[in-house]
Write a protein that holds these residues in place. Structure first.
Motif, PDB file in Angstrom:
ATOM      1  N   SER A  50     -11.506  30.968 -23.846  1.00 21.88           N
ATOM      2  CA  SER A  50     -10.251  30.275 -24.138  1.00 21.88           C
ATOM      3  C   SER A  50     -10.036  29.136 -23.137  1.00 21.88           C
ATOM      4  CB  SER A  50      -9.083  31.255 -24.047  1.00 21.88           C
ATOM      5  OG  SER A  50      -8.886  31.648 -22.694  1.00 21.88           O
ATOM      6  N   PRO A  51      -9.110  28.221 -23.450  1.00 27.09           N
ATOM      7  CA  PRO A  51      -8.789  27.155 -22.491  1.00 27.09           C
ATOM      8  C   PRO A  51      -8.302  27.709 -21.148  1.00 27.09           C
ATOM      9  CG  PRO A  51      -7.851  26.640 -24.633  1.00 27.09           C
ATOM     10  CD  PRO A  51      -8.398  28.040 -24.721  1.00 27.09           C
ATOM     11  N   GLY A  52      -7.539  28.801 -21.187  1.00 28.81           N
ATOM     12  CA  GLY A  52      -7.046  29.406 -19.947  1.00 28.81           C
ATOM     13  C   GLY A  52      -8.170  29.949 -19.079  1.00 28.81           C
ATOM     14  N   THR A  53      -9.151  30.562 -19.718  1.00 29.89           N
ATOM     15  CA  THR A  53     -10.297  31.082 -18.969  1.00 29.89           C
ATOM     16  C   THR A  53     -11.090  29.949 -18.345  1.00 29.89           C
ATOM     17  OG1 THR A  53     -10.430  32.994 -20.429  1.00 29.89           O
ATOM     18  CG2 THR A  53     -12.390  32.491 -19.132  1.00 29.89           C
ATOM     19  N   LEU A  54     -11.261  28.860 -19.078  1.00 32.49           N
ATOM     20  CA  LEU A  54     -11.972  27.700 -18.538  1.00 32.49           C
ATOM     21  C   LEU A  54     -11.212  27.139 -17.339  1.00 32.49           C
ATOM     22  CD1 LEU A  54     -14.368  25.788 -18.701  1.00 32.49           C
ATOM     23  CD2 LEU A  54     -13.090  24.447 -20.374  1.00 32.49           C
ATOM     24  N   GLN A  55      -9.891  27.075 -17.444  1.00 31.24           N
ATOM     25  CA  GLN A  55      -9.086  26.593 -16.327  1.00 31.24           C
ATOM     26  C   GLN A  55      -9.236  27.507 -15.115  1.00 31.24           C
ATOM     27  OE1 GLN A  55      -4.912  26.234 -17.105  1.00 31.24           O
ATOM     28  NE2 GLN A  55      -4.476  25.401 -15.084  1.00 31.24           N
ATOM     29  N   THR A  56      -9.250  28.807 -15.337  1.00 32.84           N
ATOM     30  CA  THR A  56      -9.438  29.757 -14.240  1.00 32.84           C
ATOM     31  C   THR A  56     -10.782  29.545 -13.556  1.00 32.84           C
ATOM     32  OG1 THR A  56      -8.046  31.394 -15.342  1.00 32.84           O
ATOM     33  CG2 THR A  56      -9.547  32.218 -13.645  1.00 32.84           C
ATOM     34  N   LEU A  57     -11.833  29.304 -14.336  1.00 28.18           N
ATOM     35  CA  LEU A  57     -13.156  29.055 -13.757  1.00 28.18           C
ATOM     36  C   LEU A  57     -13.150  27.791 -12.901  1.00 28.18           C
ATOM     37  CD1 LEU A  57     -15.450  29.912 -16.815  1.00 28.18           C
ATOM     38  CD2 LEU A  57     -15.086  31.284 -14.748  1.00 28.18           C
ATOM     39  N   ARG A  58     -12.377  26.780 -13.316  1.00 25.15           N
ATOM     40  CA  ARG A  58     -12.260  25.550 -12.528  1.00 25.15           C
ATOM     41  C   ARG A  58     -11.471  25.797 -11.250  1.00 25.15           C
ATOM     42  NH1 ARG A  58     -10.690  23.049 -17.432  1.00 25.15           N
ATOM     43  NH2 ARG A  58      -8.548  23.009 -16.664  1.00 25.15           N
ATOM     44  N   VAL A  59     -10.316  26.450 -11.384  1.00 23.12           N
ATOM     45  CA  VAL A  59      -9.402  26.636 -10.257  1.00 23.12           C
ATOM     46  C   VAL A  59     -10.032  27.477  -9.159  1.00 23.12           C
ATOM     47  CG1 VAL A  59      -7.210  27.697  -9.575  1.00 23.12           C
ATOM     48  CG2 VAL A  59      -7.310  26.276 -11.619  1.00 23.12           C
ATOM     49  N   ASN A  60     -10.729  28.548  -9.528  1.00 26.48           N
ATOM     50  CA  ASN A  60     -11.309  29.412  -8.494  1.00 26.48           C
ATOM     51  C   ASN A  60     -12.671  28.925  -7.999  1.00 26.48           C
ATOM     52  OD1 ASN A  60     -13.232  30.361 -10.338  1.00 26.48           O
ATOM     53  ND2 ASN A  60     -12.111  32.246 -10.759  1.00 26.48           N
ATOM     54  N   GLY A  61     -13.121  27.767  -8.514  1.00 31.28           N
ATOM     55  CA  GLY A  61     -14.356  27.169  -8.009  1.00 31.28           C
ATOM     56  C   GLY A  61     -15.630  27.733  -8.606  1.00 31.28           C
ATOM     57  N   THR A  62     -15.511  28.571  -9.625  1.00 33.21           N
ATOM     58  CA  THR A  62     -16.695  29.150 -10.261  1.00 33.21           C
ATOM     59  C   THR A  62     -17.485  28.096 -11.018  1.00 33.21           C
ATOM     60  OG1 THR A  62     -15.526  31.245 -10.484  1.00 33.21           O
ATOM     61  CG2 THR A  62     -17.471  30.941 -11.850  1.00 33.21           C
ATOM     62  N   LEU A  63     -16.772  27.141 -11.613  1.00 30.27           N
ATOM     63  CA  LEU A  63     -17.420  26.104 -12.418  1.00 30.27           C
ATOM     64  C   LEU A  63     -16.965  24.733 -11.932  1.00 30.27           C
ATOM     65  CD1 LEU A  63     -19.310  25.619 -14.805  1.00 30.27           C
ATOM     66  CD2 LEU A  63     -17.340  25.790 -16.316  1.00 30.27           C
ATOM     67  N   ASN A  64     -17.906  23.937 -11.461  1.00 32.63           N
ATOM     68  CA  ASN A  64     -17.595  22.585 -10.984  1.00 32.63           C
ATOM     69  C   ASN A  64     -17.386  21.649 -12.164  1.00 32.63           C
ATOM     70  OD1 ASN A  64     -17.917  23.312  -8.266  1.00 32.63           O
ATOM     71  ND2 ASN A  64     -20.118  23.006  -8.397  1.00 32.63           N
TER      72      ASN A  64
END
Length: 90
Positions: A50-64
């Motif tokens: 979901s868009p929220g999960t993608l945002q979480t991956l960005r915010v916590n630094g998992t995905l640059n």
């Protein structure tokens, strides 16, 4: 949040990739998932998140990511690393 500096070389490389994708699109060739840069919707479809999960991956630094003009771009290699890094063996 770290600040990234975009160089002229980065923009030229992006321009070349974009032009190649546009040429392929106009010639009826599909844009492959192996393109160097992917947009958010492509990453969400690829990972089935979901868009929220993608945002979480960005915010916590998992995905640059790289942001240009309000559009977020992700390196395909980073997504592969994320997938293969989280593999579980039986």
């Amino acid at each position: 949040m770290a600040t990234e500096i975009i160089t002229k070389e980065d923009l030229n490389e992006f321009r070349e990739l974009l032009l190649n994708d546009l040429k392929n699109l106009f010639q009826g060739k599909p844009i492959s998932e192996n393109s160097k840069w992917l947009k958010s919707y492509q990453v969400k479809n690829l990972l089935k998140i979901s868009p929220g999960t993608l945002q979480t991956l960005r915010v916590n630094g998992t995905l640059n990511y790289t942001k240009i003009g309000g559009i977020l771009y992700y390196k395909y290699e980073d997504i592969q690393r994320l997938l293969y890094g989280n593999r579980k063996s039986k």
